[in-house]
Design an enzyme around this catalytic site. Sequence first.
Site, PDB file in Angstrom:
ATOM      1  N   GLY A   1       7.241 -54.044 -92.699  1.00  0.00           N
ATOM      2  CA  GLY A   1       5.964 -54.437 -92.098  1.00  0.00           C
ATOM      3  C   GLY A   1       6.131 -55.512 -91.039  1.00  0.00           C
ATOM      4  O   GLY A   1       7.226 -55.720 -90.538  1.00  0.00           O
TER       5      GLY A   1
ATOM      6  N   LEU B   1       4.942 -55.211 -88.073  1.00  0.00           N
ATOM      7  CA  LEU B   1       5.529 -54.253 -87.133  1.00  0.00           C
ATOM      8  C   LEU B   1       5.506 -54.762 -85.694  1.00  0.00           C
ATOM      9  O   LEU B   1       4.625 -55.516 -85.297  1.00  0.00           O
ATOM     10  CB  LEU B   1       4.772 -52.923 -87.220  1.00  0.00           C
ATOM     11  CG  LEU B   1       4.771 -52.275 -88.605  1.00  0.00           C
ATOM     12  CD1 LEU B   1       4.010 -50.943 -88.565  1.00  0.00           C
ATOM     13  CD2 LEU B   1       6.178 -52.067 -89.145  1.00  0.00           C
ATOM     14  N   HIS B   2       6.504 -54.328 -84.948  1.00  0.00           N
ATOM     15  CA  HIS B   2       6.573 -54.634 -83.516  1.00  0.00           C
ATOM     16  C   HIS B   2       6.993 -53.353 -82.800  1.00  0.00           C
ATOM     17  O   HIS B   2       7.126 -52.298 -83.441  1.00  0.00           O
ATOM     18  CB  HIS B   2       7.539 -55.789 -83.250  1.00  0.00           C
ATOM     19  CG  HIS B   2       8.843 -55.676 -83.977  1.00  0.00           C
ATOM     20  ND1 HIS B   2       9.803 -54.763 -83.641  1.00  0.00           N
ATOM     21  CD2 HIS B   2       9.327 -56.335 -85.062  1.00  0.00           C
ATOM     22  CE1 HIS B   2      10.831 -54.883 -84.452  1.00  0.00           C
ATOM     23  NE2 HIS B   2      10.572 -55.824 -85.339  1.00  0.00           N
TER      24      HIS B   2
ATOM     25  N   HIS C   1       9.771 -51.041 -84.226  1.00  0.00           N
ATOM     26  CA  HIS C   1       9.373 -50.172 -85.338  1.00  0.00           C
ATOM     27  C   HIS C   1       8.611 -48.960 -84.796  1.00  0.00           C
ATOM     28  O   HIS C   1       8.793 -47.831 -85.256  1.00  0.00           O
ATOM     29  CB  HIS C   1       8.432 -50.913 -86.300  1.00  0.00           C
ATOM     30  CG  HIS C   1       9.066 -52.054 -87.049  1.00  0.00           C
ATOM     31  ND1 HIS C   1       8.632 -53.346 -86.923  1.00  0.00           N
ATOM     32  CD2 HIS C   1      10.063 -52.082 -87.954  1.00  0.00           C
ATOM     33  CE1 HIS C   1       9.343 -54.125 -87.721  1.00  0.00           C
ATOM     34  NE2 HIS C   1      10.222 -53.394 -88.363  1.00  0.00           N
TER      35      HIS C   1
ATOM     36  N   GLN D   1      16.411 -57.356-101.836  1.00  0.00           N
ATOM     37  CA  GLN D   1      17.344 -57.582-100.741  1.00  0.00           C
ATOM     38  C   GLN D   1      17.281 -59.017-100.206  1.00  0.00           C
ATOM     39  O   GLN D   1      17.984 -59.362 -99.276  1.00  0.00           O
ATOM     40  CB  GLN D   1      17.141 -56.565 -99.622  1.00  0.00           C
ATOM     41  CG  GLN D   1      15.887 -56.753 -98.791  1.00  0.00           C
ATOM     42  CD  GLN D   1      15.746 -55.617 -97.793  1.00  0.00           C
ATOM     43  OE1 GLN D   1      15.516 -54.467 -98.156  1.00  0.00           O
ATOM     44  NE2 GLN D   1      15.893 -55.924 -96.505  1.00  0.00           N
TER      45      GLN D   1
ATOM     46  N   ASP E   1      20.236 -53.690 -87.072  1.00  0.00           N
ATOM     47  CA  ASP E   1      20.799 -53.971 -88.395  1.00  0.00           C
ATOM     48  C   ASP E   1      21.974 -53.009 -88.597  1.00  0.00           C
ATOM     49  O   ASP E   1      21.909 -52.093 -89.413  1.00  0.00           O
ATOM     50  CB  ASP E   1      19.725 -53.787 -89.465  1.00  0.00           C
ATOM     51  CG  ASP E   1      18.552 -54.727 -89.226  1.00  0.00           C
ATOM     52  OD1 ASP E   1      18.652 -55.895 -89.583  1.00  0.00           O
ATOM     53  OD2 ASP E   1      17.547 -54.292 -88.633  1.00  0.00           O
TER      54      ASP E   1
ATOM     55  N   SER F   1      10.617 -58.896 -86.836  1.00  0.00           N
ATOM     56  CA  SER F   1       9.411 -59.414 -87.492  1.00  0.00           C
ATOM     57  C   SER F   1       9.517 -60.931 -87.628  1.00  0.00           C
ATOM     58  O   SER F   1       8.512 -61.639 -87.637  1.00  0.00           O
ATOM     59  CB  SER F   1       9.273 -58.804 -88.885  1.00  0.00           C
ATOM     60  OG  SER F   1       9.275 -57.407 -88.785  1.00  0.00           O
TER      61      SER F   1
HETATM   62  P1  AMP Z   1      12.654 -54.205 -90.936  1.00  0.00           P
HETATM   63  O1  AMP Z   1      11.171 -54.073 -91.020  1.00  0.00           O
HETATM   64  O2  AMP Z   1      13.118 -55.440 -90.252  1.00  0.00           O
HETATM   65  O3  AMP Z   1      13.338 -53.945 -92.253  1.00  0.00           O
HETATM   66  O4  AMP Z   1      13.139 -53.043 -89.981  1.00  0.00           O
HETATM   67  C1  AMP Z   1      12.798 -51.704 -90.216  1.00  0.00           C
HETATM   68  C2  AMP Z   1      13.651 -50.829 -89.327  1.00  0.00           C
HETATM   69  O5  AMP Z   1      13.409 -51.180 -87.971  1.00  0.00           O
HETATM   70  C3  AMP Z   1      15.160 -51.027 -89.583  1.00  0.00           C
HETATM   71  O6  AMP Z   1      15.818 -49.780 -89.476  1.00  0.00           O
HETATM   72  C4  AMP Z   1      15.560 -51.929 -88.446  1.00  0.00           C
HETATM   73  O7  AMP Z   1      16.924 -51.802 -88.078  1.00  0.00           O
HETATM   74  C5  AMP Z   1      14.651 -51.448 -87.343  1.00  0.00           C
HETATM   75  N1  AMP Z   1      14.500 -52.479 -86.322  1.00  0.00           N
HETATM   76  C6  AMP Z   1      14.025 -53.743 -86.492  1.00  0.00           C
HETATM   77  N2  AMP Z   1      14.089 -54.422 -85.323  1.00  0.00           N
HETATM   78  C7  AMP Z   1      14.645 -53.575 -84.422  1.00  0.00           C
HETATM   79  C8  AMP Z   1      14.977 -53.684 -83.041  1.00  0.00           C
HETATM   80  N3  AMP Z   1      14.766 -54.794 -82.357  1.00  0.00           N
HETATM   81  N4  AMP Z   1      15.506 -52.601 -82.431  1.00  0.00           N
HETATM   82  C9  AMP Z   1      15.723 -51.447 -83.110  1.00  0.00           C
HETATM   83  N5  AMP Z   1      15.439 -51.290 -84.419  1.00  0.00           N
HETATM   84  C10 AMP Z   1      14.904 -52.334 -85.055  1.00  0.00           C
END
Ligand code: AMP
Length: 280
Positions: free
Chosen positions: A31, A33-34, A37, A61, A151, A187
């Site tokens: 969540g 979100l940007h 996402h 995690q 990641d 996020s």
């Molecule tokens: P998170 O909500 O941070 O767990 O991220 C969810 C998914 O979005 C994961 O697969 C992240 O690697 C991907 N993600 C987060 N930030 C970025 C970014 N700046 N560029 C590409 N993928 C991202």
Amino acid sequence: MRIFHRAEDLKAYRSTLTKQNRSMGFVPTMGALHEAHLALAQRAMAENDVAVVSIFINPTQFNNAEDLEKYPRRFEEDRLALEQAGVEVIFYPEVEEIYGQEVQPEPIDLRGLDEGMEGRHRPGHFPGVATVIKRFFEIIAPDRAYFGQKDYQQLRVIEHMTKALGFDTVIVGCPTQRLANGLAMSSRNYRLSTEGIAKAAIIYQQISWAAQHCQQYRPAELKEAIEQAFAQSDLQLEYVEIADPESMQPLQDFDQARHARIFMAAFCEGVRLIDNDKLF
Ligand code: AMP
């Protein structure tokens, strides 16, 4: 748009899609979100009949209770953004729905992919990630699942877990999305001031510098120069590592390496930021 809170309901919906021969793409998120996402969601929609985005802050995690507590939560904004993007399905479960009473990671052999870098600095992080994705795959059985290269170590861990446990899901790695100043979207950036966002640009500046100079210097020299640059900045570098993107083991020398990738974590205004990129 459908919002599922219960695994069983989503499973039933998934079975209906399967019977209709319709494919499902899955984007797991925590969540807040940007645009990055949303880019994953767009790709999932483009490549599948239905896209499901999960919003779940996975407690197993987090190795730091304060980090978990301060993780941004904004479901209403997230729901709206996904609706506007045209996402059909959100999975928004409670912790108990995923873990029952045992909020603990499962033992999954990650073949050492989880040992260095994020794994070393966040003990238990990858077992927690692998466990939650395994549970999501069991519920959703996605045809494809989308992960960001931001990641990168997580992407490698998930690729391994998927194969090792025999899931049919295709893992799709997607490029890192950045702000205009190079800072990787995250996020956690919601917790930075405007000044902090500007200062945090040093992370990608240093990564880019390393990519431009990896023909001239050895890994140890690149890392030392980067440590010095951070020592003169407002950020606190936690680690910089150069590793083989396949094994995720540190590289002492470039001579034998076919590929190399640089990884970093640094604190800016008390917020932990990570980034990585290909050197060659
Ligand atoms: P998170 O909500 O941070 O767990 O991220 C969810 C998914 O979005 C994961 O697969 C992240 O690697 C991907 N993600 C987060 N930030 C970025 C970014 N700046 N560029 C590409 N993928 C991202």
